[in-house]
Design a protein around this motif. Sequence first.
Motif, PDB file in Angstrom:
ATOM      1  N   LEU A  54      -3.773  -7.862   5.931  1.00 49.32           N
ATOM      2  CA  LEU A  54      -2.999  -6.666   5.422  1.00 49.32           C
ATOM      3  C   LEU A  54      -1.868  -7.303   5.332  1.00 49.32           C
ATOM      4  CD1 LEU A  54      -2.900  -3.594   6.772  1.00 49.32           C
ATOM      5  CD2 LEU A  54      -1.988  -5.326   9.108  1.00 49.32           C
ATOM      6  N   ARG A  86      -6.831   0.639   1.576  1.00 45.09           N
ATOM      7  CA  ARG A  86      -6.847   1.238   3.208  1.00 45.09           C
ATOM      8  C   ARG A  86      -5.111   1.136   3.104  1.00 45.09           C
ATOM      9  NH1 ARG A  86      -8.481   1.786   9.623  1.00 45.09           N
ATOM     10  NH2 ARG A  86      -7.638   3.322  10.223  1.00 45.09           N
ATOM     11  N   ILE A  87      -4.438   1.620   3.398  1.00 46.69           N
ATOM     12  CA  ILE A  87      -3.254   2.650   3.510  1.00 46.69           C
ATOM     13  C   ILE A  87      -3.233   3.442   5.315  1.00 46.69           C
ATOM     14  CG2 ILE A  87      -2.260   2.396   1.117  1.00 46.69           C
ATOM     15  CD1 ILE A  87      -2.048   5.376   2.029  1.00 46.69           C
ATOM     16  N   PHE A  88      -2.394   3.078   5.915  1.00 49.28           N
ATOM     17  CA  PHE A  88      -2.284   3.663   7.437  1.00 49.28           C
ATOM     18  C   PHE A  88      -0.969   4.683   7.557  1.00 49.28           C
ATOM     19  CE2 PHE A  88      -3.577  -0.335   6.786  1.00 49.28           C
ATOM     20  CZ  PHE A  88      -4.651  -0.295   8.162  1.00 49.28           C
ATOM     21  N   PRO A  89      -1.221   5.569   8.498  1.00 45.83           N
ATOM     22  CA  PRO A  89      -0.251   7.195   8.598  1.00 45.83           C
ATOM     23  C   PRO A  89       0.781   6.388   9.242  1.00 45.83           C
ATOM     24  CG  PRO A  89      -2.447   7.631   9.756  1.00 45.83           C
ATOM     25  CD  PRO A  89      -2.932   6.200   8.673  1.00 45.83           C
ATOM     26  N   TYR A  90       0.536   5.503   9.745  1.00 45.81           N
ATOM     27  CA  TYR A  90       1.269   5.281  10.480  1.00 45.81           C
ATOM     28  C   TYR A  90       2.273   4.171  10.097  1.00 45.81           C
ATOM     29  CZ  TYR A  90      -1.714   2.353  12.215  1.00 45.81           C
ATOM     30  OH  TYR A  90      -2.738   1.239  12.281  1.00 45.81           O
ATOM     31  N   SER A  91       2.873   3.641   8.700  1.00 52.73           N
ATOM     32  CA  SER A  91       2.778   3.213   7.556  1.00 52.73           C
ATOM     33  C   SER A  91       3.062   2.997   6.919  1.00 52.73           C
ATOM     34  CB  SER A  91       2.137   1.429   8.232  1.00 52.73           C
ATOM     35  OG  SER A  91       3.963   0.391   7.435  1.00 52.73           O
ATOM     36  N   TRP A 131       1.622  -1.283   4.830  1.00 48.90           N
ATOM     37  CA  TRP A 131       0.503  -1.658   5.649  1.00 48.90           C
ATOM     38  C   TRP A 131      -0.461  -1.609   4.121  1.00 48.90           C
ATOM     39  CZ3 TRP A 131       0.050  -2.100  11.337  1.00 48.90           C
ATOM     40  CH2 TRP A 131       1.518  -3.255  11.466  1.00 48.90           C
ATOM     41  N   ARG A 140      -4.041  -2.819   3.204  1.00 45.24           N
ATOM     42  CA  ARG A 140      -5.414  -3.152   3.918  1.00 45.24           C
ATOM     43  C   ARG A 140      -6.298  -3.874   3.227  1.00 45.24           C
ATOM     44  NH1 ARG A 140      -9.957  -2.558   8.481  1.00 45.24           N
ATOM     45  NH2 ARG A 140     -10.852  -1.260   7.081  1.00 45.24           N
TER      46      ARG A 140
END
Length: 91
Positions: free
Chosen positions: A44, A65-70, A73, A75
């Motif tokens: 990450l 992969r990305i994250f909806p809360y960042s 970030w 991965r």
Amino acid sequence: GARALGDPDWAMTARKRLAEDAARLDRMMVPHGQLVGGTDLFRLYDVDDAATVQNRLAQHHIWTRIFPYSTGWLRLGLPAPDRWAQLEAAL
């Protein structure tokens, strides 16, 4: 899988290779982002714009992969042994 896991020599060799590959991926990512965490199977990173990096890598058939809360970030899983050059070219 059960036979492989029952083979301590294979398991030790696999763990060593995965740790070396994770370190290699970290070295490749130094110019692009900072390591946040992960395992020896995926890493990450905090990058400037994860969505932009994800799109660029996807154009080279590298899935992340990305994250909806960042927004930063990203991965990445370890590439297959024959796919390191593909990732390097995409970065």
